[in-house]
Design an enzyme around this catalytic site. Structure first.
Site, PDB file in Angstrom:
ATOM      1  N   HIS A 155      20.041  42.714  34.200  1.00 29.50           N
ATOM      2  CA  HIS A 155      20.404  41.421  34.820  1.00 29.50           C
ATOM      3  C   HIS A 155      21.825  41.009  34.449  1.00 29.50           C
ATOM      4  O   HIS A 155      22.143  39.824  34.420  1.00 29.50           O
ATOM      5  CB  HIS A 155      19.435  40.295  34.424  1.00 29.50           C
ATOM      6  N   SER A 276      49.596  41.956  41.927  1.00 28.73           N
ATOM      7  CA  SER A 276      49.368  40.885  42.899  1.00 28.73           C
ATOM      8  C   SER A 276      50.715  40.438  43.436  1.00 28.73           C
ATOM      9  O   SER A 276      51.721  40.448  42.717  1.00 28.73           O
ATOM     10  CB  SER A 276      48.654  39.730  42.216  1.00 28.73           C
ATOM     11  N   LYS A 282      48.670  40.063  36.995  1.00 26.32           N
ATOM     12  CA  LYS A 282      47.469  40.782  37.431  1.00 26.32           C
ATOM     13  C   LYS A 282      47.648  42.283  37.599  1.00 26.32           C
ATOM     14  O   LYS A 282      48.708  42.770  37.946  1.00 26.32           O
ATOM     15  CB  LYS A 282      46.949  40.177  38.741  1.00 26.32           C
ATOM     16  N   GLU A 289      37.600  48.869  43.963  1.00 28.36           N
ATOM     17  CA  GLU A 289      37.115  47.883  44.942  1.00 28.36           C
ATOM     18  C   GLU A 289      36.959  48.496  46.324  1.00 28.36           C
ATOM     19  O   GLU A 289      35.986  48.232  47.033  1.00 28.36           O
ATOM     20  CB  GLU A 289      38.096  46.708  45.033  1.00 28.36           C
TER      21      GLU A 289
END
Ligand code: ARG
Length: 465
Positions: A155, A276, A282, A289
């Site tokens: 979880h 970014s 970043k 992804e």
């Protein structure tokens, strides 16, 4: 030779050509198509269906066309519909009437089924290579981390400590099953349709076996209608690709999570991340992804072809031309993703100071405390309840397990004694000492087994040549 319109009085509607052409994408089959035509022409010559001289002339011209296409010298014409007609038209342009004999004892229906099967045989084998490479990388990384502990999660909550190697080897198992799925799909794919003609077979004394051998097929099809009708081998490939992508997407998700500031377990190499455009701090895990994202489209193409094939009457239907773009996308995506992931894993850095800190936070040893009580004679359910109360108490007091006193422990069970303080992350891991468990010697056994599997698969590869 333009479109086949001998039977018609009228030209096709202006949109029809654009709608029905497949050359814009099926040109990718040219190499298989030419090899198929060469094997077919050789067989026609040997069987005396055309003369040996004609056969030779056709084969020579086809080799020249192959070189032309390779060098980008052949302009494909959409009015010729597909790769098969484009190559044949070029052949006729080169050698005239002899070229018009190539299509004897053949149809585009058995031709396209042959080409697509050859494509799947090639990319399927490459997928298997890609999986092996990734598996080797996982084993190498696991070997480096047989002493690195991470929290195992359920979880997405810290659950029990595990060795990072153990976690990585879970992916080895998934990819091993994927490897076998591709292998099985290739058994079904390596069946040659040529000789089926349009659907009923052909009225010539052909030698299908010789053609199959030349093209590297293990078997020839046993029913001409089935051979031109089905695309189940494409679906099996796409299913194997889908499951592989599903597994890759889970690994991708973990790489994304682990490289976030919140986890900070790993650092991905700069080569696999991007900056970014507005936030200079970043480092985005784009490759991971996009692997996660592209998985959706791979599934989509599997579902699309299942739907295209559903309810189609036998034998060939033009609907089936819709098999190719999805197949190409699935093949390209899974192959590139496998390569990128192997490279990404080779270069990632594990921040062991952070994984260790994460394991030591929280009440990750709660299960071990419950098991401790069980070993002292408490029924498991009671031990679980008592430990849960202990955890709640510890949270209220803001203390970790090791900061509690024995008296505090004993409030929750009289079975606690001093040796409860022997429960540590290391003891938790060492205790899970059976096949499949996370104890170090078991993980080392997994590594040995994994290496044997990879070597055996390598040896089978070399035997096949
Ligand atoms: N381009 C077609 C396909 O991909 C080739 C087979 C065409 N056959 C036909 N009878 N129209 O399926």
């Amino acid at each position: 030779m333009s479109q086949i319109r001998g039977r018609f009085k009228k030209q096709a509607h202006e949109l029809v050509q654009k709608y029905t052409q497949s050359i814009s994408y099926d040109w990718r089959l040219y190499d298989y198509d030419i090899s198929g035509s060469i094997a077919h022409a050789r067989m026609l010559g040997k069987q005396g269906i055309i003369t040996k001289a004609e056969s030779k002339q056709i084969i020579k011209a086809l080799e020249n066309i192959r070189t032309e296409i390779k060098n980008g010298k052949l302009d494909f014409k959409p009015e010729l519909e597909d790769i098969h007609m484009n190559i044949e038209a070029r052949l006729v342009a080169m050698i005239g009437d002899v070229g018009r004999k190539l299509h004897t004892a053949r149809s585009r229906n058995d031709q396209v089924a042959t080409d697509v099967r050859m494509f799947v045989m090639e990319v399927g084998a490459l997928c298997m290579d890609g999986l092996q490479e990734l598996q080797e990388t996982l084993v190498d990384l696991a070997e480096k981390h047989v002493d690195t502990v991470i929290p195992g999660y359920t979880h997405l909550q810290r659950a029990q400590p595990v060795l990072l190697a153990h976690h990585l080897l879970a992916y080895f198992e998934m990819f091993e099953r994927d490897f076998h799925r591709f292998a099985v799909s290739l058994i079904h794919t390596s069946v040659m349709p040529l000789g089926s003609g349009a659907l009923a077979g052909v009225p010539y004394n052909i030698d299908r076996q010789a053609v199959a051998e030349e093209l590297g097929f293990n078997q020839i099809s046993q029913n001409s209608i089935d051979a031109v009708s089905d695309r189940d081998f494409v679906l099996e490939f796409e299913f194997a690709a889908s499951l592989t992508m599903m597994h890759l997407s889970r690994l991708a998700e973990e790489l994304v999570l682990w490289s976030s500031s919140e986890f900070d377990f790993i650092e991905l190499d700069d080569a696999f991340t991007t900056g970014s455009s507005i936030m200079p701090q970043k480092k985005n895990p784009d490759v991971a992804e996009l692997a996660r994202g592209k998985t959706g489209r791979v599934y989509g193409y599997l579902m699309a072809l299942l739907t295209t094939m559903k309810g189609l009457p036998l034998a060939y239907n033009r609907d089936m031309q819709e098999d190719k773009q999805g197949l190409f996308f699935c093949a390209d995506t899974v192959l590139t993703t496998l390569v990128l992931f192997a490279e990404m894993l080779k270069t990632l850095r594990v921040k062991t100071e952070n994984t260790t800190a994460a394991v030591n936070k929280g009440y990750i040893l709660a299960t071990d405390i419950a098991d401790y009580l069980v070993k002292k004679g408490e029924p498991f359910r009671t031990a679980h309840e008592n430990t849960a109360n202990l955890v709640r108490y510890a949270i209220e007091k803001g203390k970790s397990f090791s900061e509690l006193t024995l008296d505090e422990y004993r409030k929750f069970s009289s079975r606690f004694s001093k040796d409860v303080f022997d429960i540590t992350v290391a003891s938790s891991i060492a205790a899970r000492d059976h096949t499949g468990g996370t104890a170090k010697n078991q993980v080392l056994k997994q590594i040995t087994r994994a290496k044997i599997i990879l070597t055996e698969e390598d040896e089978q590869d070399t035997q096949k040549g």
